[in-house]
Scaffold this motif. Structure first.
Motif, PDB file in Angstrom:
ATOM      1  N   UNK A   1     -15.746  -5.593   1.673  1.00  0.00           N
ATOM      2  CA  UNK A   1     -15.780  -4.764   0.466  1.00  0.00           C
ATOM      3  C   UNK A   1     -14.483  -4.944  -0.333  1.00  0.00           C
ATOM      4  N   UNK A   2     -13.360  -4.917   0.393  1.00  0.00           N
ATOM      5  CA  UNK A   2     -12.064  -5.043  -0.271  1.00  0.00           C
ATOM      6  C   UNK A   2     -11.894  -6.402  -0.935  1.00  0.00           C
TER       7      UNK A   2
ATOM      8  N   UNK B   1      -9.273   0.105   9.205  1.00  0.00           N
ATOM      9  CA  UNK B   1      -9.874   0.191   7.881  1.00  0.00           C
ATOM     10  C   UNK B   1      -9.105  -0.659   6.868  1.00  0.00           C
ATOM     11  N   UNK B   2      -9.738  -0.879   5.730  1.00  0.00           N
ATOM     12  CA  UNK B   2      -9.121  -1.628   4.631  1.00  0.00           C
ATOM     13  C   UNK B   2      -9.626  -1.078   3.312  1.00  0.00           C
ATOM     14  N   UNK B   3      -8.759  -1.082   2.318  1.00  0.00           N
ATOM     15  CA  UNK B   3      -9.149  -0.650   0.987  1.00  0.00           C
ATOM     16  C   UNK B   3      -8.298  -1.405  -0.036  1.00  0.00           C
ATOM     17  N   UNK B   4      -8.281  -0.938  -1.273  1.00  0.00           N
ATOM     18  CA  UNK B   4      -7.634  -1.681  -2.358  1.00  0.00           C
ATOM     19  C   UNK B   4      -6.775  -0.743  -3.194  1.00  0.00           C
ATOM     20  N   UNK B   5      -5.601  -1.229  -3.601  1.00  0.00           N
ATOM     21  CA  UNK B   5      -4.810  -0.586  -4.650  1.00  0.00           C
ATOM     22  C   UNK B   5      -5.036  -1.382  -5.928  1.00  0.00           C
ATOM     23  N   UNK B   6      -5.314  -0.696  -7.038  1.00  0.00           N
ATOM     24  CA  UNK B   6      -5.320  -1.404  -8.321  1.00  0.00           C
ATOM     25  C   UNK B   6      -4.215  -0.817  -9.191  1.00  0.00           C
ATOM     26  N   UNK B   7      -3.652  -1.643 -10.053  1.00  0.00           N
ATOM     27  CA  UNK B   7      -2.523  -1.214 -10.868  1.00  0.00           C
ATOM     28  C   UNK B   7      -3.038  -0.458 -12.092  1.00  0.00           C
ATOM     29  N   UNK B   8      -2.831   0.855 -12.098  1.00  0.00           N
ATOM     30  CA  UNK B   8      -3.333   1.687 -13.186  1.00  0.00           C
ATOM     31  C   UNK B   8      -2.324   1.801 -14.334  1.00  0.00           C
ATOM     32  N   UNK B   9      -1.076   1.376 -14.102  1.00  0.00           N
ATOM     33  CA  UNK B   9      -0.071   1.316 -15.172  1.00  0.00           C
ATOM     34  C   UNK B   9       0.910   0.199 -14.821  1.00  0.00           C
ATOM     35  N   UNK B  10       0.728  -0.964 -15.426  1.00  0.00           N
ATOM     36  CA  UNK B  10       1.528  -2.132 -15.090  1.00  0.00           C
ATOM     37  C   UNK B  10       2.999  -1.918 -15.448  1.00  0.00           C
TER      38      UNK B  10
ATOM     39  N   UNK C   1      -5.247   4.022  -5.271  1.00  0.00           N
ATOM     40  CA  UNK C   1      -5.923   3.495  -4.078  1.00  0.00           C
ATOM     41  C   UNK C   1      -7.396   3.882  -4.077  1.00  0.00           C
ATOM     42  N   UNK C   2      -8.260   2.875  -3.925  1.00  0.00           N
ATOM     43  CA  UNK C   2      -9.709   3.074  -3.905  1.00  0.00           C
ATOM     44  C   UNK C   2     -10.284   2.581  -2.578  1.00  0.00           C
ATOM     45  N   UNK C   3     -11.005   3.442  -1.894  1.00  0.00           N
ATOM     46  CA  UNK C   3     -11.710   3.080  -0.660  1.00  0.00           C
ATOM     47  C   UNK C   3     -13.122   2.675  -1.052  1.00  0.00           C
ATOM     48  N   UNK C   4     -13.391   1.377  -1.052  1.00  0.00           N
ATOM     49  CA  UNK C   4     -14.698   0.883  -1.516  1.00  0.00           C
ATOM     50  C   UNK C   4     -15.803   1.287  -0.557  1.00  0.00           C
TER      51      UNK C   4
ATOM     52  N   UNK D   1      -7.129  11.309   5.008  1.00  0.00           N
ATOM     53  CA  UNK D   1      -7.754  10.595   6.129  1.00  0.00           C
ATOM     54  C   UNK D   1      -7.249   9.163   6.255  1.00  0.00           C
ATOM     55  N   UNK D   2      -6.579   8.667   5.217  1.00  0.00           N
ATOM     56  CA  UNK D   2      -6.139   7.273   5.175  1.00  0.00           C
ATOM     57  C   UNK D   2      -4.676   7.131   5.590  1.00  0.00           C
ATOM     58  N   UNK D   3      -4.411   6.190   6.505  1.00  0.00           N
ATOM     59  CA  UNK D   3      -3.045   5.879   6.936  1.00  0.00           C
ATOM     60  C   UNK D   3      -2.767   4.429   6.585  1.00  0.00           C
ATOM     61  N   UNK D   4      -1.766   4.186   5.750  1.00  0.00           N
ATOM     62  CA  UNK D   4      -1.434   2.838   5.306  1.00  0.00           C
ATOM     63  C   UNK D   4      -0.600   2.108   6.353  1.00  0.00           C
ATOM     64  N   UNK D   5      -0.887   0.818   6.542  1.00  0.00           N
ATOM     65  CA  UNK D   5      -0.070  -0.048   7.395  1.00  0.00           C
ATOM     66  C   UNK D   5       0.654  -1.106   6.573  1.00  0.00           C
ATOM     67  N   UNK D   6      -0.102  -1.871   5.788  1.00  0.00           N
ATOM     68  CA  UNK D   6       0.504  -2.998   5.073  1.00  0.00           C
ATOM     69  C   UNK D   6      -0.312  -3.335   3.834  1.00  0.00           C
ATOM     70  N   UNK D   7       0.328  -4.039   2.894  1.00  0.00           N
ATOM     71  CA  UNK D   7      -0.352  -4.522   1.693  1.00  0.00           C
ATOM     72  C   UNK D   7      -0.143  -6.026   1.563  1.00  0.00           C
ATOM     73  N   UNK D   8      -1.023  -6.664   0.784  1.00  0.00           N
ATOM     74  CA  UNK D   8      -0.899  -8.095   0.562  1.00  0.00           C
ATOM     75  C   UNK D   8      -1.905  -8.575  -0.462  1.00  0.00           C
ATOM     76  N   UNK D   9      -1.971  -9.885  -0.651  1.00  0.00           N
ATOM     77  CA  UNK D   9      -2.928 -10.464  -1.606  1.00  0.00           C
ATOM     78  C   UNK D   9      -4.353 -10.390  -1.074  1.00  0.00           C
ATOM     79  N   UNK D  10      -4.481 -10.449   0.260  1.00  0.00           N
ATOM     80  CA  UNK D  10      -5.794 -10.359   0.903  1.00  0.00           C
ATOM     81  C   UNK D  10      -5.559 -10.008   2.373  1.00  0.00           C
ATOM     82  N   UNK D  11      -6.614 -10.070   3.178  1.00  0.00           N
ATOM     83  CA  UNK D  11      -6.482  -9.702   4.589  1.00  0.00           C
ATOM     84  C   UNK D  11      -5.374 -10.496   5.276  1.00  0.00           C
ATOM     85  N   UNK D  12      -5.324 -11.787   4.997  1.00  0.00           N
ATOM     86  CA  UNK D  12      -4.423 -12.645   5.763  1.00  0.00           C
ATOM     87  C   UNK D  12      -2.962 -12.221   5.624  1.00  0.00           C
TER      88      UNK D  12
END
Length: 265
Positions: free
Chosen positions: A166-167, A199-208, A215-218, A227-238
């Motif tokens: 989904x992400x 779990x995995x979800x997405x951050x989108x930039x709402x003000x560049x 943060x949107x949980x698809x 309910x959401x606990x963040x671990x890491x961010x990146x360009x994709x899963x890898x």
């Protein structure tokens, strides 16, 4: 919420692994809406810690003695609050860098045509949530049918996947709409659905200009909450994977992982 988390990953190999490098992103960051009370990671040998390009806490260890099994454990306690917006610090990766597609996110013309009526015209929560709902409605949640290497195109073709898929679809379509977006790996507390703990979800930039992200949980078609606990961010899963590595030897691999999340008083 006050949550206690235990995450255990075990690898078993057919033949001895001669050499391996393991890279972990298993330490939740202290950020808005998330306070870490205590956290520890147990690895076979001592790991060295650093901060990666995206600001994630990265632990690396190298094993040079042969082994046929390996255990990695992370556990701790986290306090969370309902929060869906985050502000980047001055050293954060530019949102414009997160307009770039990857092999895991790149959409096809067919995908863009299918979602054409749902693609956001601007980076507003309403329009991006509309896209999340369209993805959730098409891609049936089906564990075990995809894996870490499954691309957005492949998941779209099968019309099934998990939160990671989904992400990746969401990332590809946001970036194609000129909206910076990044992958988030983490945990999700749901007593009735323990299989969603990883779990995995997405951050989108709402003000560049201001570096504000939403943060949107698809998978649940909602903004993130306590309910959401963040671990890491990146360009994709890898680039945000909780556990990844390379090895020499070992033959076939058997992986088992378990995550438990308990709500504390």
């Amino acid at each position: 919420m006050h949550l206690k988390i235990r995450h255990r990953t075990e690898y078993r190999y057919e033949t001895p692994v001669r050499y391996s490098i393991q890279e972990l992103r298993l330490t939740p960051p202290i950020t808005a809406g998330q306070q870490i009370d205590k956290w520890k990671i147990n690895t076979p040998i001592k790991a060295s810690n650093s901060i990666d390009t995206f600001g994630n806490i990265c632990s690396v260890f190298v094993q040079e003695s042969p082994y046929t099994s390996m255990m990695i454990e992370a556990e701790g306690e986290v306090h969370t609050q309902d929060l869906s917006q985050l502000l980047d610090d001055a050293k954060a990766v530019s949102p414009y860098y997160l307009l770039q597609q990857t092999n895991l996110t790149e959409p096809t013309d067919e995908m863009l045509e299918y979602f054409s009526y749902s693609l956001p015209k601007k980076n507003s929560v309403d329009q991006v949530l509309k896209l999340a709902e369209a993805i959730q409605g098409l891609i049936a949640y089906s564990p075990g049918k995809t894996n870490f290497a499954t691309t957005a195109v492949q998941s779209f073709a099968m019309k099934l996947g998990v939160c990671q898929d989904h992400a990746h679809i969401m990332l590809g379509l946001c970036r194609a709409s000129n909206i910076p977006a990044r992958y988030v790996s983490g945990y999700f507390f749901a007593e009735e659905s323990p299989n969603l703990a990883s779990h995995a979800w997405v951050d989108f930039c709402s003000d560049i200009d201001k570096g504000i992200w939403t943060s949107i949980d698809i998978t649940h078609a909602c903004v993130t909450d306590a309910r959401h606990i963040r671990l890491a961010i990146g360009r994709d899963y890898y680039s945000a994977a909780p556990v990844k590595g390379v090895r020499s030897g070992g033959g076939g691999e058997e992986l088992s992982a378990s995550i438990s999340i308990q709500r504390l008083p």
